[in-house]
Design a protein around this motif. Structure first.
Motif, mmCIF file in Angstrom:
data_model
loop_
_atom_site.group_PDB
_atom_site.id
_atom_site.type_symbol
_atom_site.label_atom_id
_atom_site.label_comp_id
_atom_site.label_asym_id
_atom_site.label_seq_id
_atom_site.Cartn_x
_atom_site.Cartn_y
_atom_site.Cartn_z
ATOM 1 N N ALA A 89 0.819 -1.133 0.124
ATOM 2 C CA ALA A 89 0.055 0.048 -0.051
ATOM 3 C C ALA A 89 0.921 1.170 0.099
ATOM 4 O O ALA A 89 0.635 2.285 -0.647
ATOM 5 C CB ALA A 89 -0.906 -0.056 1.275
ATOM 6 N N VAL A 90 1.769 1.295 0.846
ATOM 7 C CA VAL A 90 2.779 2.337 0.928
ATOM 8 C C VAL A 90 3.687 2.616 -0.200
ATOM 9 O O VAL A 90 3.613 3.612 -1.114
ATOM 10 C CB VAL A 90 3.889 2.296 1.985
ATOM 11 N N VAL A 91 4.148 1.703 -0.842
ATOM 12 C CA VAL A 91 4.890 1.679 -2.303
ATOM 13 C C VAL A 91 4.131 2.018 -3.567
ATOM 14 O O VAL A 91 4.481 3.074 -4.107
ATOM 15 C CB VAL A 91 5.536 0.377 -2.468
ATOM 16 N N ASN A 92 2.822 1.642 -3.483
ATOM 17 C CA ASN A 92 1.914 2.091 -4.460
ATOM 18 C C ASN A 92 1.104 3.218 -4.740
ATOM 19 O O ASN A 92 0.570 3.585 -5.584
ATOM 20 C CB ASN A 92 1.050 0.691 -4.866
ATOM 21 N N MET A 93 0.867 3.574 -3.062
ATOM 22 C CA MET A 93 -0.160 4.759 -3.169
ATOM 23 C C MET A 93 0.644 6.102 -2.568
ATOM 24 O O MET A 93 -0.076 7.065 -2.536
ATOM 25 C CB MET A 93 -1.230 4.462 -2.256
ATOM 26 N N ALA A 94 1.869 5.946 -2.149
ATOM 27 C CA ALA A 94 2.635 7.171 -1.496
ATOM 28 C C ALA A 94 2.600 8.241 -2.377
ATOM 29 O O ALA A 94 2.342 9.453 -2.037
ATOM 30 C CB ALA A 94 3.778 6.868 -0.866
ATOM 31 N N ALA A 95 3.077 8.181 -3.557
ATOM 32 C CA ALA A 95 3.395 8.985 -4.807
ATOM 33 C C ALA A 95 1.905 9.686 -5.025
ATOM 34 O O ALA A 95 1.951 11.222 -4.799
ATOM 35 C CB ALA A 95 4.080 8.629 -5.910
ATOM 36 N N ILE A 128 -3.709 23.514 6.960
ATOM 37 C CA ILE A 128 -3.356 22.656 8.126
ATOM 38 C C ILE A 128 -4.053 21.325 8.003
ATOM 39 O O ILE A 128 -3.408 20.198 8.333
ATOM 40 C CB ILE A 128 -3.928 23.346 9.490
ATOM 41 N N LEU A 129 -5.272 21.136 7.369
ATOM 42 C CA LEU A 129 -5.807 20.026 7.339
ATOM 43 C C LEU A 129 -5.008 18.957 6.276
ATOM 44 O O LEU A 129 -5.012 17.744 6.507
ATOM 45 C CB LEU A 129 -7.331 19.969 6.620
ATOM 46 N N MET A 130 -4.855 19.570 5.130
ATOM 47 C CA MET A 130 -3.867 18.417 4.250
ATOM 48 C C MET A 130 -2.617 18.080 4.659
ATOM 49 O O MET A 130 -2.358 16.934 4.738
ATOM 50 C CB MET A 130 -3.752 19.373 3.040
ATOM 51 N N SER A 131 -1.916 19.009 5.546
ATOM 52 C CA SER A 131 -0.620 18.460 6.164
ATOM 53 C C SER A 131 -0.953 17.328 7.177
ATOM 54 O O SER A 131 -0.383 16.545 7.279
ATOM 55 C CB SER A 131 -0.060 19.808 6.821
ATOM 56 N N THR A 132 -1.905 17.854 8.108
ATOM 57 C CA THR A 132 -2.085 16.869 9.066
ATOM 58 C C THR A 132 -2.747 15.466 8.453
ATOM 59 O O THR A 132 -2.365 14.444 8.972
ATOM 60 C CB THR A 132 -3.304 17.249 10.153
ATOM 61 N N SER A 133 -3.663 15.726 7.479
ATOM 62 C CA SER A 133 -4.074 14.434 6.984
ATOM 63 C C SER A 133 -3.219 13.635 6.187
ATOM 64 O O SER A 133 -3.159 12.283 6.424
ATOM 65 C CB SER A 133 -5.354 14.898 5.912
ATOM 66 N N TRP A 134 -2.447 14.137 5.674
ATOM 67 C CA TRP A 134 -1.054 13.442 4.904
ATOM 68 C C TRP A 134 -0.253 12.696 5.843
ATOM 69 O O TRP A 134 -0.036 11.820 5.718
ATOM 70 C CB TRP A 134 -0.423 14.255 3.907
ATOM 71 N N ILE A 135 0.073 13.386 6.806
ATOM 72 C CA ILE A 135 0.958 12.851 7.927
ATOM 73 C C ILE A 135 0.323 11.669 8.701
ATOM 74 O O ILE A 135 0.750 10.789 8.718
ATOM 75 C CB ILE A 135 1.399 13.976 8.994
ATOM 76 N N PHE A 136 -1.052 11.748 8.957
ATOM 77 C CA PHE A 136 -1.831 11.020 9.660
ATOM 78 C C PHE A 136 -1.824 9.461 8.919
ATOM 79 O O PHE A 136 -2.038 8.453 9.377
ATOM 80 C CB PHE A 136 -2.937 11.269 10.454
ATOM 81 N N SER A 137 -2.414 9.845 7.537
ATOM 82 C CA SER A 137 -2.656 8.876 6.773
ATOM 83 C C SER A 137 -1.633 7.915 6.299
ATOM 84 O O SER A 137 -1.533 6.750 5.954
ATOM 85 C CB SER A 137 -3.407 9.299 5.583
ATOM 86 N N THR A 138 -0.291 8.854 6.031
ATOM 87 C CA THR A 138 0.828 8.077 5.653
ATOM 88 C C THR A 138 1.489 7.325 6.733
ATOM 89 O O THR A 138 2.238 6.326 6.439
ATOM 90 C CB THR A 138 1.675 9.002 4.878
ATOM 91 N N PHE A 139 1.568 7.848 7.895
ATOM 92 C CA PHE A 139 2.298 7.168 9.027
ATOM 93 C C PHE A 139 1.427 6.542 10.152
ATOM 94 O O PHE A 139 1.757 5.452 10.225
ATOM 95 C CB PHE A 139 3.296 8.236 9.539
#
Length: 185
Positions: A89-95, A128-139
């Motif tokens: 999931a990380v390899v295929n969706m991170a970008a 702020i929402l996009m930064s927080t959402s990306w951090i939480f969903s990715t990590f």
């Protein structure tokens, strides 16, 4: 809005642990975003802020949903190899998720230098929402999946031969180990 999000997650993932993990990620994203807006930017709960919080649920579930569906599709033959599914999931969706977050973040940043208070607030909220959402969903989301993960044997995709389909081919783990990642992007 959160109940609608739960319904969409259950329908899209067909997996309770994925739904719980994604919902926890969305809730954490919203709490942190609202906390930053209230504590750092001194927001008060007015009409615009109430609408922004309601919209944050829909905007923050997007990245987690993409990761969750890719994770579900990466299930191995017996359905219990959580680590390979998380890596897939990380390899295929991170970008793609990162690019979506970046473009929306840049749209929010473009609203910040205006003189209209509503535009500044919307720009601040989106940034702020996009930064927080990306951090939480990715990590955070992937850490939850690694901890909770699915257990037991299960087949979510069935081929014509009625055998479980293995989406992770034999080359994918070698590509991940070698650092070549996804060649299909």
């Amino acid at each position: 809005a959160l109940s609608a999000t739960l319904v969409v997650l259950v329908i899209a993932t067909r997996n309770i642990s994925l739904t719980v993990s994604a919902a926890a990620t969305v809730c954490a994203t919203i709490f942190v975003t609202v906390g930053i807006l209230v504590l750092i930017f001194d927001w008060k709960l007015n009409i615009l802020e109430s609408v922004a919080i309601t919209l944050s649920i829909g905007l923050s579930v997007d990245f987690s949903l993409h990761y969750a569906i890719t994770y579900r599709n990466a299930s191995t033959r017996d359905g219990s190899n959580v680590e390979k599914s998380v890596i897939y999931a990380v390899v295929n969706m991170a970008a793609p998720v990162s690019m979506a977050a970046l473009t929306t973040l840049l749209a929010g940043i473009c609203l910040l230098p205006t003189r209209v208070l509503a535009y500044i607030q919307i720009g601040t909220f989106i940034t702020i929402l996009m930064s927080t959402s990306w951090i939480f969903s990715t990590f955070f989301f992937h850490a939850l999946l690694r901890i909770i993960g699915r257990r037991g044997k299960r087949c979510e995709r069935v081929t014509k031969n009625k055998d479980c389909e293995n989406i992770l081919d034999q080359e994918q783990p070698e590509k991940i180990a070698n650092g070549t990642g996804n060649d299909t992007l």
